[in-house]
Write a protein that holds these residues in place. Structure first.
Motif, short mmCIF file in Angstrom:
data_model
loop_
_atom_site.label_atom_id
_atom_site.label_comp_id
_atom_site.label_asym_id
_atom_site.label_seq_id
_atom_site.Cartn_x
_atom_site.Cartn_y
_atom_site.Cartn_z
N ASP A 284 0.85 -1.19 0.00
CA ASP A 284 0.00 0.00 0.00
C ASP A 284 0.89 1.24 0.00
O ASP A 284 1.86 1.32 0.75
N SER B 19 1.14 -4.50 5.69
CA SER B 19 0.73 -4.11 4.34
C SER B 19 0.52 -5.33 3.45
O SER B 19 -0.46 -5.42 2.70
N SER C 16 -2.92 -6.75 1.70
CA SER C 16 -2.99 -6.95 0.25
C SER C 16 -3.43 -8.36 -0.11
O SER C 16 -3.89 -8.59 -1.23
#
Length: 428
Positions: free
Chosen positions: A64, A108, A112
């Protein structure tokens, strides 16, 4: 091809989450088995990612853009002035890196992975085959069949033993102390902190070296923000504890004996709880996949000495490669053969490079105080021996940098997809 696949990933750390993102992006149904019941986001210290690989991971949806980083563009070499406690700068080299916080990177990747099934507190007890020839993962809750199993269970991988049953990590004759301390601890050292705002530092001493750099703080650090004001000072210090010494606390004695006063004070201010001592070792599976059912990723595939800065991001490169071959190859066996060709060669090369760097930076250190810019450049050209690596840019007559955007392997085809450099577990 991957649309009908069921992939089981053993290990839910960075390598496992990255492999899960890869499989999901290629259209597979993915389940991750993580043995720990706790969230992993607070684990780990600092790592770095090559800037171009970071950009690729953002563009591909693995990371991200909101994940904080602390990029710098220069490496500064320091040592202690002979006969005193002051610092002497030896050299500066262009070396762009993107430092990250391990926990924030994991968070992150985990986000995802999206709809991937992530099972915490689910240690895998065995991997076998069913009557239909599919792989079977067994846990305390039962058995589940998969078309492909990804072993991403770290440096002590049990999955690796299925491919290389006799392989054991080979220890190096030294250790590494790693830490991450709040910037408030060394607040009395403004000159050193100002240097670290724009550079990462290598501090050489007889029998070892230390690495210092800033990383983003997590939600439990500083003011808890994601802005540039919330930073931690990460370090990795390499050396040999004397026989009989308690390894953990010895790093403070080592720093007091060999570091300039300001840098020794920074290590001391972190306190004993800030430093963790790890043995250094390496190992590489002879082949990192056995088509059509099993492949290894991250440290499960191979462990390199951390001087190569390739642990976590090698796992990211493995994931990029896995996604690519699943998308491009017509069947699973062809995809895993191609993955094995690319990633086995890359891992073997990094193991050799790590050993060479360990000899130069720890086992057979140069006479640091006698060196200047030219001597450092020439010495490290010899260490790299023609290897291109993103951390080390070489002052050539042509001005061509060594590896700022290239792979650490001699063949671009052995990278994870775009030849954006080897990864970094930590700047080491």
């Amino acid at each position: 091809m991957a649309a009908a696949l069921r992939i089981g990933v053993i290990g839910g750390s960075i390598a496992g989450c990255a492999a899960a993102v890869a499989g999901s992006r290629a259209g597979a149904d993915v389940t991750v088995y993580e043995r720990s019941e706790a969230e992993l986001q607070d684990r780990g210290f600092g790592i770095v990612i090559p800037p171009q690989l970071h950009a690729e991971l953002l563009g591909s949806g693995y990371l991200d853009a909101a994940m904080p980083t602390a990029p710098v563009g220069t490496r500064v070499w320091l040592t202690r002035q002979p006969g005193g406690r002051s610092v002497r700068e030896l050299a500066r080299q262009p070396s762009p890196v993107t430092p990250c916080n391990w926990g924030l990177l994991w968070r992150s990747l985990r986000a995802s992975a999206g709809a991937v099934r992530y099972l915490r507190g689910q240690p895998v007890t065995s991997v076998g085959r069913d009557g239909a020839g599919r792989a079977v993962i067994t846990t305390a809750r039962g058995e589940e069949p998969y078309d492909v199993v990804v072993g991403a269970d770290g440096h002590a991988s049990a999955t690796r033993r299925l491919l290389a049953p006799g392989l054991r990590p080979e220890p190096a004759p030294y250790a590494v102390w790693r830490g991450a301390i709040p910037l408030g601890a060394p607040a009395g050292r403004p000159r050193e902190l100002e240097l670290l705002r724009d550079a990462w530092v290598t501090l050489g001493f007889p029998g070892g070296h230390g690495i210092f750099y800033l990383i983003p703080g997590g939600p439990r650090d500083g003011d808890g923000s994601t802005g540039p004001g919330n930073r931690l000072l990460a370090y990795a210090i390499y050396g040999r504890p004397p026989e009989g010494a308690e390894p953990g606390p010895y790093v403070h004695e080592l720093a007091k004996e060999h570091f300039p006063a300001a840098w020794a004070d920074i290590v001391a201010r972190g306190g004993r709880r800030a430093a963790v001592c790890h043995p250094v070792a390496d190992a590489q599976a002879p082949r990192v996949a056995r088509p059509p059912l099993l492949l290894l990723a991250g440290d499960a595939a191979g462990v390199t000495r951390p001087h190569t800065a390739t642990g976590a991001v090698k796992a990211l490169q493995d994931a990029l490669c896995l996604e690519r071959v699943l998308r491009e190859e017509p069947d699973v066996s062809a995809a895993l053969e191609r993955y094995a060709d690319e990633r086995t060669a890359a891992g073997a090369h990094l193991v050799e490079l790590g050993r060479r760097m360990g000899r130069a930076l720890v086992e057979e250190t140069p006479d640091w105080p006698t060196m200047g810019q030219g001597e450092v450049d020439a010495w490290f050209r010899g260490v790299l021996a023609g290897t291109r690596h993103y951390l080390y840019e070489e002052a050539r007559e042509t001005g061509e940098p060594v590896g700022s955007a290239s792979s650490a392997t001699p063949h671009p085809g052995t990278g994870a997809g775009t030849g954006t450099g080897t990864g970094a577990s930590a700047v080491r």
